[in-house]
Write an enzyme that holds these catalytic residues in place. Structure first.
Site, mmCIF file in Angstrom:
data_model
loop_
_atom_site.group_PDB
_atom_site.id
_atom_site.type_symbol
_atom_site.label_atom_id
_atom_site.label_comp_id
_atom_site.label_asym_id
_atom_site.label_seq_id
_atom_site.Cartn_x
_atom_site.Cartn_y
_atom_site.Cartn_z
ATOM 1 N N TYR A 142 0.829 -1.213 0.000
ATOM 2 C CA TYR A 142 0.000 0.000 0.000
ATOM 3 C C TYR A 142 0.864 1.264 0.000
ATOM 4 C CZ TYR A 142 -4.171 -2.687 -0.043
ATOM 5 O OH TYR A 142 -5.156 -3.535 -0.467
ATOM 6 N N ARG A 166 1.430 1.899 -3.589
ATOM 7 C CA ARG A 166 0.229 2.470 -4.210
ATOM 8 C C ARG A 166 0.038 3.924 -3.774
ATOM 9 N NH1 ARG A 166 -4.863 -1.247 -4.345
ATOM 10 N NH2 ARG A 166 -5.370 0.261 -5.967
ATOM 11 N N ASN A 216 -12.826 2.515 -6.680
ATOM 12 C CA ASN A 216 -11.414 2.889 -6.595
ATOM 13 C C ASN A 216 -11.055 3.434 -5.227
ATOM 14 O OD1 ASN A 216 -11.329 2.136 -9.207
ATOM 15 N ND2 ASN A 216 -11.237 4.200 -10.048
ATOM 16 N N ASP A 263 -8.201 5.296 -5.034
ATOM 17 C CA ASP A 263 -7.415 6.518 -5.280
ATOM 18 C C ASP A 263 -8.298 7.756 -5.075
ATOM 19 O OD1 ASP A 263 -8.565 7.624 -7.801
ATOM 20 O OD2 ASP A 263 -7.956 5.712 -8.655
ATOM 21 N N HIS A 318 -14.872 0.638 -1.652
ATOM 22 C CA HIS A 318 -13.767 -0.254 -1.286
ATOM 23 C C HIS A 318 -12.700 0.441 -0.436
ATOM 24 C CE1 HIS A 318 -14.816 -3.056 -4.898
ATOM 25 N NE2 HIS A 318 -15.594 -3.262 -3.858
ATOM 26 N N CYS A 332 -7.665 1.460 12.950
ATOM 27 C CA CYS A 332 -7.197 0.396 13.838
ATOM 28 C C CYS A 332 -7.703 -0.954 13.337
ATOM 29 C CB CYS A 332 -7.720 0.646 15.248
ATOM 30 S SG CYS A 332 -7.300 -0.678 16.389
ATOM 31 N N GLY A 371 -15.542 1.774 -16.744
ATOM 32 C CA GLY A 371 -14.257 1.127 -16.472
ATOM 33 C C GLY A 371 -14.262 0.113 -15.352
ATOM 34 N N ALA A 406 -12.780 6.057 -21.305
ATOM 35 C CA ALA A 406 -13.631 6.992 -20.561
ATOM 36 C C ALA A 406 -13.251 8.449 -20.814
ATOM 37 C CB ALA A 406 -13.539 6.685 -19.072
HETATM 38 P P1 NAD Z 1 -10.417 -4.264 -13.315
HETATM 39 O O1 NAD Z 1 -8.971 -3.921 -13.273
HETATM 40 O O2 NAD Z 1 -10.829 -5.648 -13.079
HETATM 41 O O3 NAD Z 1 -10.999 -3.807 -14.733
HETATM 42 C C1 NAD Z 1 -10.731 -2.539 -15.258
HETATM 43 C C2 NAD Z 1 -11.677 -2.269 -16.395
HETATM 44 O O4 NAD Z 1 -11.379 -0.977 -16.903
HETATM 45 C C3 NAD Z 1 -11.536 -3.252 -17.556
HETATM 46 O O5 NAD Z 1 -12.800 -3.711 -17.926
HETATM 47 C C4 NAD Z 1 -10.910 -2.406 -18.676
HETATM 48 O O6 NAD Z 1 -11.401 -2.740 -19.968
HETATM 49 C C5 NAD Z 1 -11.403 -1.021 -18.302
HETATM 50 N N1 NAD Z 1 -10.569 0.076 -18.800
HETATM 51 C C6 NAD Z 1 -9.238 0.075 -19.078
HETATM 52 N N2 NAD Z 1 -8.860 1.299 -19.542
HETATM 53 C C7 NAD Z 1 -9.984 2.077 -19.548
HETATM 54 C C8 NAD Z 1 -10.267 3.419 -19.915
HETATM 55 N N3 NAD Z 1 -9.298 4.233 -20.386
HETATM 56 N N4 NAD Z 1 -11.528 3.883 -19.804
HETATM 57 C C9 NAD Z 1 -12.530 3.075 -19.342
HETATM 58 N N5 NAD Z 1 -12.327 1.785 -18.993
HETATM 59 C C10 NAD Z 1 -11.073 1.287 -19.080
HETATM 60 O O7 NAD Z 1 -11.084 -3.253 -12.329
HETATM 61 P P2 NAD Z 1 -12.419 -3.287 -11.529
HETATM 62 O O8 NAD Z 1 -13.520 -3.873 -12.350
HETATM 63 O O9 NAD Z 1 -12.578 -1.920 -11.010
HETATM 64 O O10 NAD Z 1 -12.159 -4.326 -10.321
HETATM 65 C C11 NAD Z 1 -10.946 -4.565 -9.675
HETATM 66 C C12 NAD Z 1 -10.874 -4.107 -8.211
HETATM 67 O O11 NAD Z 1 -9.588 -3.515 -7.944
HETATM 68 C C13 NAD Z 1 -11.829 -2.986 -7.905
HETATM 69 O O12 NAD Z 1 -12.154 -2.966 -6.581
HETATM 70 C C14 NAD Z 1 -10.966 -1.791 -8.287
HETATM 71 O O13 NAD Z 1 -11.426 -0.564 -7.952
HETATM 72 C C15 NAD Z 1 -9.663 -2.147 -7.639
HETATM 73 N N6 NAD Z 1 -8.558 -1.355 -8.244
HETATM 74 C C16 NAD Z 1 -8.545 -0.006 -7.968
HETATM 75 C C17 NAD Z 1 -7.576 0.810 -8.547
HETATM 76 C C18 NAD Z 1 -7.596 2.281 -8.209
HETATM 77 O O14 NAD Z 1 -8.036 2.671 -7.123
HETATM 78 N N7 NAD Z 1 -7.180 3.156 -9.130
HETATM 79 C C19 NAD Z 1 -6.605 0.258 -9.412
HETATM 80 C C20 NAD Z 1 -6.648 -1.152 -9.638
HETATM 81 C C21 NAD Z 1 -7.656 -1.937 -9.065
#
Ligand code: NAD
Length: 242
Positions: free
Chosen positions: A62, A65, A98, A100, A115, A123, A184, A228
């Site tokens: 983390y 990240r 997300n 972030d 999440h 804690c 996404g 997006a």
């Molecule tokens: P995932 O990684 O499983 O899927 C990501 C999706 O985003 C895919 O379907 C992909 O096609 C799509 N994608 C890629 N580039 C894109 C763009 N430019 N515009 C729109 N869509 C795009 O992610 P998930 O379904 O969110 O699930 C995974 C888990 O991990 C979730 O809880 C997620 O939030 C978390 N996670 C969070 C972060 C973050 O906070 N930034 C990063 C990685 C994973």
């Protein structure tokens, strides 16, 4: 079907975003990395079992990240959603998977992080102290702070196997929306992947935006297979009539 999303004066919009909305800001999605996060399999860093086994490894992950997210900026998709919120005010609700902080940095306010949040900690014992803002990076077990109750401080993140946050408020907003937009999110992580099915019980208009079909693609009214940041700016047609 046209590449625009009509929003009338009686509409309420619920937006769910996943890792894809932050991809154009330089934060890798889960799938981009073959299911690895910064080189780690999720079960080694994002489960209660991983924390119990090796808290230092979890915090190192983390920490990486946190470092990545500190320097990246919101992209056009985050800004387009913040602009839409300003137009719709309380008829808009954003639920993100997300952790972030890019939606907030773009100006979003009516927002829930189901999440958890990367820059908050709490804690491990849920002792009642609550979560707090925390940007620090902990590299070794000895650096991990302790709560007044003696428990270790953990990331304020919903790990696999834990219950997402604020589900009552999310379900309430889902029950009231007339438009559901998913951006996404691969449709693999539940319960978020089920939101479209729940919305369909009430014949809500449902849109998916992302470059690949999600696993639950058959459930959407319309799919826009593009990034997006390219699609969201300029796609909304907000009108004052029905
Ligand atoms: P995932 O990684 O499983 O899927 C990501 C999706 O985003 C895919 O379907 C992909 O096609 C799509 N994608 C890629 N580039 C894109 C763009 N430019 N515009 C729109 N869509 C795009 O992610 P998930 O379904 O969110 O699930 C995974 C888990 O991990 C979730 O809880 C997620 O939030 C978390 N996670 C969070 C972060 C973050 O906070 N930034 C990063 C990685 C994973």
């Amino acid at each position: 079907m046209s590449d625009s999303i009509e929003i009338g004066s009686n509409d309420r919009v619920f937006v769910l975003t996943g890792a894809g909305v932050s991809a154009e800001s330089g934060l890798p999605t889960f799938r981009d990395n073959n299911g690895l996060w910064n080189g780690y399999p999720v079960e080694e860093v994002a489960t209660p079992e991983a924390w119990a086994e090796d808290a230092e490894r979890v915090w190192r992950f983390y920490g990486m990240r946190r470092r990545d997210a500190l320097t990246c900026q919101p992209n056009a998709a985050h800004f387009a959603l913040a602009d839409l919120e300003r137009e719709l005010e309380e008829r808009f609700f954003l639920c993100t998977q997300n952790v972030d902080p890019l939606h907030e940095r773009a100006g979003s306010k009516r927002l829930i992080h189901m999440h958890g949040e990367l820059f908050r900690s709490r804690c491990e014992r849920e002792c009642g102290r609550g979560d707090f803002s925390d940007e620090r990076i902990y590299q070794s077990a000895s650096e991990i702070p302790r709560c007044e109750c003696g428990g270790r401080i953990r990331p304020h993140i919903v790990w696999f196997g834990e219950i997402p946050m604020e589900m009552d408020r999310i379900l309430d907003e889902l029950d009231r929306c007339t438009v559901l937009m998913v951006v996404g999110s691969s449709g693999m992580v539940h319960p978020a992947a089920s939101f479209v099915e729940w919305a369909n019980r009430r014949r809500v208009r449902t849109y998916y935006i992302g470059p690949e079909r999600p696993l639950n693609s058959v459930s959407f009214t319309q799919i826009l297979l593009r990034k997006a940041g390219e699609v969201l700016p300029g796609i909304f047609r907000v009108s004052q009539s029905g």
